[in-house]
Write a protein that holds these residues in place. Structure first.
Motif, PDB file in Angstrom:
ATOM      1  N   MET A  82       0.850  -1.190   0.000  1.00  0.00           N
ATOM      2  CA  MET A  82       0.000   0.000   0.000  1.00  0.00           C
ATOM      3  C   MET A  82       0.888   1.244   0.000  1.00  0.00           C
ATOM      4  N   ASN A  83       0.823   1.998  -1.064  1.00  0.00           N
ATOM      5  CA  ASN A  83       1.594   3.227  -1.199  1.00  0.00           C
ATOM      6  C   ASN A  83       0.663   4.436  -1.237  1.00  0.00           C
ATOM      7  N   SER A  84       1.231   5.607  -1.027  1.00  0.00           N
ATOM      8  CA  SER A  84       0.459   6.851  -1.075  1.00  0.00           C
ATOM      9  C   SER A  84      -0.810   6.743  -0.242  1.00  0.00           C
ATOM     10  N   LEU A  85      -0.656   6.267   0.963  1.00  0.00           N
ATOM     11  CA  LEU A  85      -1.809   6.041   1.823  1.00  0.00           C
ATOM     12  C   LEU A  85      -2.507   7.342   2.183  1.00  0.00           C
ATOM     13  N   LYS A  86      -3.832   7.244   2.296  1.00  0.00           N
ATOM     14  CA  LYS A  86      -4.670   8.391   2.621  1.00  0.00           C
ATOM     15  C   LYS A  86      -5.427   8.110   3.913  1.00  0.00           C
ATOM     16  N   PRO A  87      -5.856   9.163   4.619  1.00  0.00           N
ATOM     17  CA  PRO A  87      -6.639   8.930   5.842  1.00  0.00           C
ATOM     18  C   PRO A  87      -7.874   8.055   5.599  1.00  0.00           C
ATOM     19  N   GLU A  88      -8.462   8.146   4.424  1.00  0.00           N
ATOM     20  CA  GLU A  88      -9.648   7.333   4.137  1.00  0.00           C
ATOM     21  C   GLU A  88      -9.324   5.857   3.928  1.00  0.00           C
ATOM     22  N   ASP A  89      -8.062   5.507   3.913  1.00  0.00           N
ATOM     23  CA  ASP A  89      -7.671   4.099   3.871  1.00  0.00           C
ATOM     24  C   ASP A  89      -7.692   3.463   5.260  1.00  0.00           C
ATOM     25  N   THR A  90      -7.901   4.271   6.285  1.00  0.00           N
ATOM     26  CA  THR A  90      -7.949   3.763   7.648  1.00  0.00           C
ATOM     27  C   THR A  90      -9.088   2.767   7.799  1.00  0.00           C
ATOM     28  N   ALA A  91      -8.750   1.567   8.258  1.00  0.00           N
ATOM     29  CA  ALA A  91      -9.730   0.492   8.394  1.00  0.00           C
ATOM     30  C   ALA A  91      -9.045  -0.727   9.001  1.00  0.00           C
ATOM     31  N   VAL A  92      -9.855  -1.707   9.346  1.00  0.00           N
ATOM     32  CA  VAL A  92      -9.324  -3.030   9.659  1.00  0.00           C
ATOM     33  C   VAL A  92      -9.280  -3.807   8.346  1.00  0.00           C
ATOM     34  N   TYR A  93      -8.114  -4.353   8.043  1.00  0.00           N
ATOM     35  CA  TYR A  93      -7.921  -5.082   6.793  1.00  0.00           C
ATOM     36  C   TYR A  93      -7.955  -6.593   7.081  1.00  0.00           C
ATOM     37  N   TYR A  94      -8.758  -7.292   6.289  1.00  0.00           N
ATOM     38  CA  TYR A  94      -8.951  -8.719   6.478  1.00  0.00           C
ATOM     39  C   TYR A  94      -8.438  -9.495   5.279  1.00  0.00           C
ATOM     40  N   CYS A  95      -7.678 -10.512   5.556  1.00  0.00           N
ATOM     41  CA  CYS A  95      -7.222 -11.426   4.518  1.00  0.00           C
ATOM     42  C   CYS A  95      -8.330 -12.444   4.228  1.00  0.00           C
ATOM     43  N   ASN A  96      -8.458 -12.810   2.970  1.00  0.00           N
ATOM     44  CA  ASN A  96      -9.458 -13.793   2.559  1.00  0.00           C
ATOM     45  C   ASN A  96      -8.834 -14.801   1.607  1.00  0.00           C
ATOM     46  N   VAL A  97      -9.153 -16.057   1.829  1.00  0.00           N
ATOM     47  CA  VAL A  97      -8.754 -17.122   0.906  1.00  0.00           C
ATOM     48  C   VAL A  97     -10.005 -17.896   0.526  1.00  0.00           C
ATOM     49  N   ARG A  98     -10.233 -18.023  -0.765  1.00  0.00           N
ATOM     50  CA  ARG A  98     -11.373 -18.793  -1.245  1.00  0.00           C
ATOM     51  C   ARG A  98     -10.853 -20.066  -1.894  1.00  0.00           C
ATOM     52  N   SER A  99     -11.381 -21.187  -1.460  1.00  0.00           N
ATOM     53  CA  SER A  99     -10.942 -22.477  -1.995  1.00  0.00           C
ATOM     54  C   SER A  99     -12.155 -23.312  -2.389  1.00  0.00           C
ATOM     55  N   GLY A 100     -11.875 -24.432  -3.041  1.00  0.00           N
ATOM     56  CA  GLY A 100     -12.953 -25.333  -3.418  1.00  0.00           C
ATOM     57  C   GLY A 100     -13.064 -25.500  -4.912  1.00  0.00           C
ATOM     58  N   ILE A 101     -13.686 -26.608  -5.301  1.00  0.00           N
ATOM     59  CA  ILE A 101     -13.875 -26.888  -6.728  1.00  0.00           C
ATOM     60  C   ILE A 101     -15.356 -26.768  -7.068  1.00  0.00           C
ATOM     61  N   ALA A 102     -16.151 -27.670  -6.560  1.00  0.00           N
ATOM     62  CA  ALA A 102     -17.587 -27.612  -6.830  1.00  0.00           C
ATOM     63  C   ALA A 102     -18.277 -26.610  -5.904  1.00  0.00           C
ATOM     64  N   VAL A 103     -17.790 -26.530  -4.693  1.00  0.00           N
ATOM     65  CA  VAL A 103     -18.370 -25.625  -3.697  1.00  0.00           C
ATOM     66  C   VAL A 103     -17.254 -24.768  -3.121  1.00  0.00           C
ATOM     67  N   SER A 104     -17.483 -23.456  -3.060  1.00  0.00           N
ATOM     68  CA  SER A 104     -16.453 -22.560  -2.539  1.00  0.00           C
ATOM     69  C   SER A 104     -16.550 -22.429  -1.026  1.00  0.00           C
ATOM     70  N   TYR A 105     -15.390 -22.211  -0.426  1.00  0.00           N
ATOM     71  CA  TYR A 105     -15.331 -21.977   1.020  1.00  0.00           C
ATOM     72  C   TYR A 105     -14.395 -20.809   1.271  1.00  0.00           C
ATOM     73  N   ASP A 106     -14.819 -19.892   2.141  1.00  0.00           N
ATOM     74  CA  ASP A 106     -14.024 -18.711   2.457  1.00  0.00           C
ATOM     75  C   ASP A 106     -13.358 -18.838   3.822  1.00  0.00           C
ATOM     76  N   TYR A 107     -12.064 -18.576   3.846  1.00  0.00           N
ATOM     77  CA  TYR A 107     -11.318 -18.438   5.092  1.00  0.00           C
ATOM     78  C   TYR A 107     -11.057 -16.950   5.311  1.00  0.00           C
ATOM     79  N   TRP A 108     -11.092 -16.537   6.589  1.00  0.00           N
ATOM     80  CA  TRP A 108     -10.872 -15.128   6.925  1.00  0.00           C
ATOM     81  C   TRP A 108      -9.809 -14.994   7.999  1.00  0.00           C
ATOM     82  N   GLY A 109      -9.009 -13.956   7.876  1.00  0.00           N
ATOM     83  CA  GLY A 109      -8.075 -13.633   8.937  1.00  0.00           C
ATOM     84  C   GLY A 109      -8.778 -12.871  10.043  1.00  0.00           C
TER      85      GLY A 109
END
Length: 118
Positions: A82-109
């Motif tokens: 993340m470059n040139s950060l702005k005050p409006e970028d302030t937030a909690v950032y969550y990592c997400n991984v989506r896996s699966g073939i026929a059915v998707s599953y989401d993992y969250w940090g």
């Protein structure tokens, strides 16, 4: 149980940079995509950027040309520069991984706080 371990958040002045990292605590099979979302106080969680196994990327309009998502497929690790950060970028950032073939599953940090001061 798989946990996503995030790191790299913190406090930075406007115009500064931060790099977020996220890796699973153990292997996840059939990953389709990895990405980052964020949630600011009083707002809904929103997509920041995603990257597929094949390297396709998609960014929120508000972060295009400032943020870069990348991944290390061998380590199943995803990064957000993340470059040139702005005050409006302030937030909690969550990592997400989506896996699966026929059915998707989401993992969250658990989320990492990014605070940009003006």
């Amino acid at each position: 149980q798989v946990n996503l371990v995030e790191s790299g958040g913190g406090l930075v002045q406007a115009g500064g940079s931060l790099r977020l990292s996220c890796a699973p605590s153990r292997s996840i099979f059939s990953i389709n995509r990895m990405g980052w979302y964020r949630q600011a106080p009083g707002r809904e969680r929103e997509l920041v950027a995603i990257i597929t196994t094949g390297g396709f990327t998609n960014y929120a309009e508000s972060v295009k040309d400032r943020f870069t998502i990348s991944r290390d497929n061998a380590k199943n690790t995803v990064y957000l520069q993340m470059n040139s950060l702005k005050p409006e970028d302030t937030a909690v950032y969550y990592c997400n991984v989506r896996s699966g073939i026929a059915v998707s599953y989401d993992y969250w940090g658990q989320g990492t706080q990014v605070t940009v001061s003006s």
